[in-house]
Design an enzyme around this catalytic site. Structure first.
Site, mmCIF file in Angstrom:
data_model
loop_
_atom_site.group_PDB
_atom_site.id
_atom_site.type_symbol
_atom_site.label_atom_id
_atom_site.label_comp_id
_atom_site.label_asym_id
_atom_site.label_seq_id
_atom_site.Cartn_x
_atom_site.Cartn_y
_atom_site.Cartn_z
ATOM 1 N N SER A 164 0.811 -1.213 0.000
ATOM 2 C CA SER A 164 0.000 0.000 0.000
ATOM 3 C C SER A 164 0.847 1.267 0.000
ATOM 4 C CB SER A 164 -0.909 0.012 1.230
ATOM 5 O OG SER A 164 -0.144 -0.107 2.417
ATOM 6 N N GLN A 169 1.723 4.162 1.916
ATOM 7 C CA GLN A 169 1.653 4.178 3.369
ATOM 8 C C GLN A 169 2.706 5.078 3.980
ATOM 9 O OE1 GLN A 169 3.999 0.419 5.019
ATOM 10 N NE2 GLN A 169 2.636 -0.211 3.337
ATOM 11 N N HIS A 188 4.449 5.658 8.294
ATOM 12 C CA HIS A 188 4.450 5.201 9.679
ATOM 13 C C HIS A 188 4.507 6.421 10.584
ATOM 14 C CE1 HIS A 188 4.986 1.273 7.999
ATOM 15 N NE2 HIS A 188 6.125 1.623 7.444
ATOM 16 N N LYS A 241 7.818 3.754 13.913
ATOM 17 C CA LYS A 241 8.289 2.651 13.074
ATOM 18 C C LYS A 241 9.192 3.139 11.939
ATOM 19 C CE LYS A 241 6.585 -1.356 10.493
ATOM 20 N NZ LYS A 241 5.470 -1.890 9.690
ATOM 21 N N GLU A 287 12.139 2.586 9.411
ATOM 22 C CA GLU A 287 12.535 1.282 8.878
ATOM 23 C C GLU A 287 13.589 1.421 7.783
ATOM 24 O OE1 GLU A 287 8.668 -0.104 7.750
ATOM 25 O OE2 GLU A 287 8.823 0.668 5.710
ATOM 26 N N HIS A 314 5.612 5.958 1.195
ATOM 27 C CA HIS A 314 6.332 4.956 0.418
ATOM 28 C C HIS A 314 5.414 3.796 0.062
ATOM 29 C CE1 HIS A 314 6.759 3.704 4.641
ATOM 30 N NE2 HIS A 314 6.817 2.463 4.202
ATOM 31 N N ARG A 366 -2.386 3.691 5.948
ATOM 32 C CA ARG A 366 -2.507 3.397 4.515
ATOM 33 C C ARG A 366 -3.473 4.366 3.831
ATOM 34 N NH1 ARG A 366 -2.762 -1.435 7.355
ATOM 35 N NH2 ARG A 366 -1.046 -2.894 6.928
ATOM 36 N N LYS A 385 -7.103 -3.045 2.443
ATOM 37 C CA LYS A 385 -7.229 -2.833 3.878
ATOM 38 C C LYS A 385 -7.765 -1.431 4.178
ATOM 39 C CE LYS A 385 -3.473 -6.018 5.082
ATOM 40 N NZ LYS A 385 -2.179 -6.180 5.798
#
Length: 427
Positions: free
Chosen positions: A109, A111, A113, A136, A138, A278, A297, A303
């Protein structure tokens, strides 16, 4: 008490995963004879999890949860890490990072964080959706050629798309696009006016009514399928058609004109801080993140979409994709190991690549580590209580190294060995 020991990771099946043994996740699970794993060649194997996150915790070979073992033996985490990451549950045996392998067959997706403050608010408001209160950030390290969209394109490139792609321009009200054009060539692309103009464009696109964007998307796809592509559009045509084949009629496809698109070679890495939009598009990666499962998302997904919080939580930093690359450097004096150290305290990753028969010493780290063998076979050796210890490892096997414990990794004479090791130190 052992300071180095093997772990049992967990696998996750999501719709976007690669199918059967085309997935690195399935390959690793099958190669290491993961307990309870039975290969289904028709199933999408998306993720392999290694860590203490409560959603899918790793276990020791006797079945004990890693978090319980670390809580009972806090010296394996180390006093400095326990104190530094007390709010993340380190004193209760929880690691501040989560290590994964992702096998991406279909785009994830659009999205972002949340940062820590936003994560705490979202968890309080919607604990059914945002299941923890941690941020989050990453990092993704490519195991195979890896495509991703990450971060906002430089403003002049978005402006060029607004000029050249009528279907994209049709989603942005004239007053918003005119204002954006006045700042697109700014010498300060991250200034407040520039960020506000970019936010207005992105918001207009992501909140566009289906009655507006779906006919425009149909026109765009039809034009690209007929090969009617301007010079400005030629580098995004394939991406648009790929996303349309996977998510027909989805607004997220228009992010191809707003976000950077890059392809990493194996051994290259990107870092995504909180608030950076991203979408991973294709490939296999090792991913490391702060211990969280929070995802906001807004497109390319069946979702829940939380467009208001995604729009509100972005940084709106427009920059070339190179700004997201992580520059590797030497790991101590190790000749065959490379350190990827993003600008956050929760984790770093070392990639070790050994030729057949070679060996490499890793010095003690003042914090816990989790490592996975991503190729080949070999052994891990260490000294414990004055006694030499050793176990063999093969592709897909995962092991833990306690704080302050040095190890040596050795490739078999007839096989190379590649290991990705995530660790944390209280800096």
């Amino acid at each position: 008490m052992a300071t180095v020991f093997k772990l049992i990771p967990t696998t996750q099946k999501y719709d976007w995963g690669k199918v059967g043994l085309s997935s690195k996740v399935a390959q690793y699970a099958a190669a290491c004879r993961l307990p309870g794993f039975t290969l289904d060649e028709s199933a999408p194997y998306a993720e392999l999890w290694m860590g203490t996150h409560h959603t899918s915790p790793s276990r020791l070979q006797d079945g004990e949860k890693l978090s319980d073992h670390l809580a009972a033996h806090p010296e394996l985490i180390g006093s400095r890490v326990r104190e530094r990451f007390r709010d993340a549950g380190a004193a209760a045996g929880n690691l501040p990072f989560l290590l994964k392998v992702l096998a991406i067959g279909k785009a994830l997706s659009i999205q972002t964080h949340p940062d820590k403050a936003m994560a705490e608010r979202l968890h309080q408001e919607r604990p059914d959706v945002y299941k923890d209160a941690n941020h989050k950030p990453e990092m993704a390290l490519a195991l195979t050629p890896f495509q991703a969209m990450c971060g906002f394109l430089p403003l002049p490139q978005i402006a060029a798309f607004l000029d050249a792609v009528p279907e994209f321009a049709a989603l942005v009200p004239r007053a918003i696009s005119d204002q954006f054009m006045t700042v697109a060539s700014s010498a300060d692309p991250t200034g407040p006016r520039e960020k506000a103009a970019l936010k207005d464009v992105f918001t207009a696109v992501m909140t566009a009514d289906a009655a507006l964007f779906q006919p425009q998307l149909a026109k765009l796809v039809g034009r690209y399928e007929r090969g009617e592509v301007s010079e400005v559009e030629k580098d995004v045509r394939e991406l648009v058609l790929r996303l349309h084949s996977q998510f027909p009629g989805d607004i997220g496809i228009f992010c191809a004109f707003i976000l950077n698109h890059l392809t990493l070679k194996p051994g290259e890495a990107i870092f995504l801080a909180a608030g950076e939009p991203h979408a991973y598009v294709a490939g296999d990666i090792v991913e490391c993140m702060a211990t969280s499962d929070n995802v906001i998302r807004a497109g390319l997904t069946p979702k829940l979409r939380d467009v208001p919080n995604l729009v509100a939580g972005l940084t709106y930093n427009a920059a070339p994709p190179s700004t997201h690359l992580v520059a590797p450097r030497a790991f101590d004096a190790a000749a065959h190991s490379t350190l990827y150290d993003p600008p956050i305290p929760e984790f770093a990753v070392v990639r070790t690549a050994l030729a057949p028969g070679a060996r490499e010493a890793h010095p003690p780290v003042d914090g816990p580590s989790i490592a996975i063998v991503t190729a080949g076979r070999g052994a891990v050796e260490w000294s414990e209580g004055g006694e030499g210890k050793r176990f063999e490892v093969g592709e897909g096997e995962v092991f833990f190294v306690g704080a302050g414990q040095g190890v040596e990794v050795v490739a078999e004479d007839g096989d190379r060995l590649e290991i990705h090791r995530a660790f944390v130190e209280a800096k």
